[in-house]
Design a protein around this motif. Structure first.
Motif, PDB file in Angstrom:
ATOM      1  N   TYR A 101     -21.768  10.826 -24.911  1.00 25.73           N
ATOM      2  CA  TYR A 101     -22.176  10.902 -26.714  1.00 25.73           C
ATOM      3  C   TYR A 101     -22.198   9.854 -27.028  1.00 25.73           C
ATOM      4  N   LYS A 102     -20.899   9.100 -26.908  1.00 26.73           N
ATOM      5  CA  LYS A 102     -20.490   8.701 -27.887  1.00 26.73           C
ATOM      6  C   LYS A 102     -21.206   6.601 -27.276  1.00 26.73           C
ATOM      7  N   LEU A 103     -21.551   6.758 -25.949  1.00 27.39           N
ATOM      8  CA  LEU A 103     -21.995   5.728 -26.010  1.00 27.39           C
ATOM      9  C   LEU A 103     -23.715   5.951 -26.087  1.00 27.39           C
ATOM     10  N   ALA A 104     -24.669   6.838 -26.376  1.00 31.79           N
ATOM     11  CA  ALA A 104     -25.426   6.926 -26.571  1.00 31.79           C
ATOM     12  C   ALA A 104     -25.737   6.779 -28.583  1.00 31.79           C
ATOM     13  N   ASN A 105     -24.751   7.650 -28.377  1.00 31.39           N
ATOM     14  CA  ASN A 105     -24.920   7.114 -29.926  1.00 31.39           C
ATOM     15  C   ASN A 105     -24.625   5.334 -30.701  1.00 31.39           C
ATOM     16  N   LYS A 106     -23.846   5.013 -30.268  1.00 27.86           N
ATOM     17  CA  LYS A 106     -23.950   3.445 -30.127  1.00 27.86           C
ATOM     18  C   LYS A 106     -25.567   2.943 -29.901  1.00 27.86           C
ATOM     19  N   LEU A 107     -25.879   3.037 -28.532  1.00 28.73           N
ATOM     20  CA  LEU A 107     -26.548   3.197 -28.537  1.00 28.73           C
ATOM     21  C   LEU A 107     -28.183   2.987 -29.586  1.00 28.73           C
ATOM     22  N   LYS A 108     -28.189   4.471 -29.999  1.00 29.78           N
ATOM     23  CA  LYS A 108     -28.810   4.581 -30.954  1.00 29.78           C
ATOM     24  C   LYS A 108     -29.024   3.935 -32.693  1.00 29.78           C
ATOM     25  N   ASN A 109     -27.468   3.633 -32.701  1.00 28.07           N
ATOM     26  CA  ASN A 109     -27.244   2.749 -33.647  1.00 28.07           C
ATOM     27  C   ASN A 109     -27.911   1.474 -33.940  1.00 28.07           C
ATOM     28  N   ASN A 110     -27.451   0.821 -32.219  1.00 24.53           N
ATOM     29  CA  ASN A 110     -28.177  -0.598 -32.475  1.00 24.53           C
ATOM     30  C   ASN A 110     -29.431  -0.704 -32.378  1.00 24.53           C
ATOM     31  N   LEU A 111     -30.372  -0.040 -32.178  1.00 27.15           N
ATOM     32  CA  LEU A 111     -31.866   0.657 -32.018  1.00 27.15           C
ATOM     33  C   LEU A 111     -32.177   0.588 -33.354  1.00 27.15           C
ATOM     34  N   GLU A 112     -31.289   0.812 -34.434  1.00 23.22           N
ATOM     35  CA  GLU A 112     -31.486   1.140 -35.577  1.00 23.22           C
ATOM     36  C   GLU A 112     -31.982  -0.066 -36.397  1.00 23.22           C
ATOM     37  N   LYS A 113     -31.183  -1.400 -36.361  1.00 26.74           N
ATOM     38  CA  LYS A 113     -30.613  -2.086 -36.488  1.00 26.74           C
ATOM     39  C   LYS A 113     -32.344  -2.912 -36.704  1.00 26.74           C
ATOM     40  N   SER A 156     -28.649  -4.092 -17.612  1.00 27.54           N
ATOM     41  CA  SER A 156     -29.454  -3.769 -18.989  1.00 27.54           C
ATOM     42  C   SER A 156     -30.537  -3.271 -18.223  1.00 27.54           C
ATOM     43  N   VAL A 157     -31.608  -4.255 -17.323  1.00 30.00           N
ATOM     44  CA  VAL A 157     -32.638  -3.610 -17.696  1.00 30.00           C
ATOM     45  C   VAL A 157     -33.167  -2.756 -16.225  1.00 30.00           C
ATOM     46  N   LEU A 158     -32.217  -1.956 -15.303  1.00 35.71           N
ATOM     47  CA  LEU A 158     -31.582  -1.032 -14.941  1.00 35.71           C
ATOM     48  C   LEU A 158     -31.440   0.324 -15.370  1.00 35.71           C
ATOM     49  N   LEU A 159     -30.554  -0.198 -16.657  1.00 32.06           N
ATOM     50  CA  LEU A 159     -30.311   0.983 -16.980  1.00 32.06           C
ATOM     51  C   LEU A 159     -31.003   1.493 -18.540  1.00 32.06           C
ATOM     52  N   TYR A 160     -31.960   0.583 -18.517  1.00 32.83           N
ATOM     53  CA  TYR A 160     -33.039   1.191 -19.703  1.00 32.83           C
ATOM     54  C   TYR A 160     -33.609   1.491 -18.459  1.00 32.83           C
TER      55      TYR A 160
END
Length: 171
Positions: free
Chosen positions: A155-167, A29-33
């Protein structure tokens, strides 16, 4: 304040060492971030330089695009502020710059004389239409290393990430 751009990220080995001290450290997760952060900053830096060649900035371009989507290319500064997620005072400054260059104009609508609206001018629309083919070419070039299937998955993964960040409970 200048933003930092981290070129030298910690290695897998370094993070593995640190995991002994921080048991909740998720190395992948750290490397991906860090990779997403570096890619975004590099992309933004390059796009900002590209926008400057057309005497635009990200905020000017965004406002012009939002106006171009609207019927009669008109919005109120508060609606623009809401769509961008920025303070109205910030939008006002950008609008003044756009107005000075003749890209937008203030307009009072007969049904609502209390509010000034902003309209993209024909000159502004022309500038946008001149810029967009180059912009789309650059955007395509950025993602040319991916197949269509990879781009769809990304795109799907980036959208999933964005939705998680909006929590609300994330931080």
């Amino acid at each position: 304040m200048d933003e930092f751009y981290l070129i030298d990220s910690p290695s897998f080995a370094k993070l593995k060492e640190m995991k002994n001290e921080y048991s909740n450290l998720d190395i992948t997760s750290v490397l991906l971030y860090l990779e997403i952060q570096k890619a975004y900053k590099k992309m933004k830096l390059n796009h900002d330089v590209f926008l400057q060649k057309f005497d635009l900035s990200e905020s000017k371009f965004t406002i012009m695009m939002l106006l171009s989507y609207e019927k009669d290319m008109i919005l109120s500064p508060s609606a623009l502020s809401e769509k961008i997620g920025s303070k109205k005072s910030t939008i006002t400054g950008v609008l003044k710059g756009l107005e000075k260059k003749g890209l937008v104009r203030r307009k009072i609508l007969s049904e609502d004389k209390r509010t000034n609206y902003v309209q993209l001018t024909d000159f502004g629309l022309g500038k946008l239409k001149e810029f967009l083919p180059y912009n789309y070419k650059v955007v395509s070039k950025i993602f040319e290393v991916f197949s269509e299937e990879e781009k769809e998955q990304f795109y799907k993964l980036a959208n999933k990430l964005k939705n998680n960040l909006e929590k609300d409970d994330l931080f």
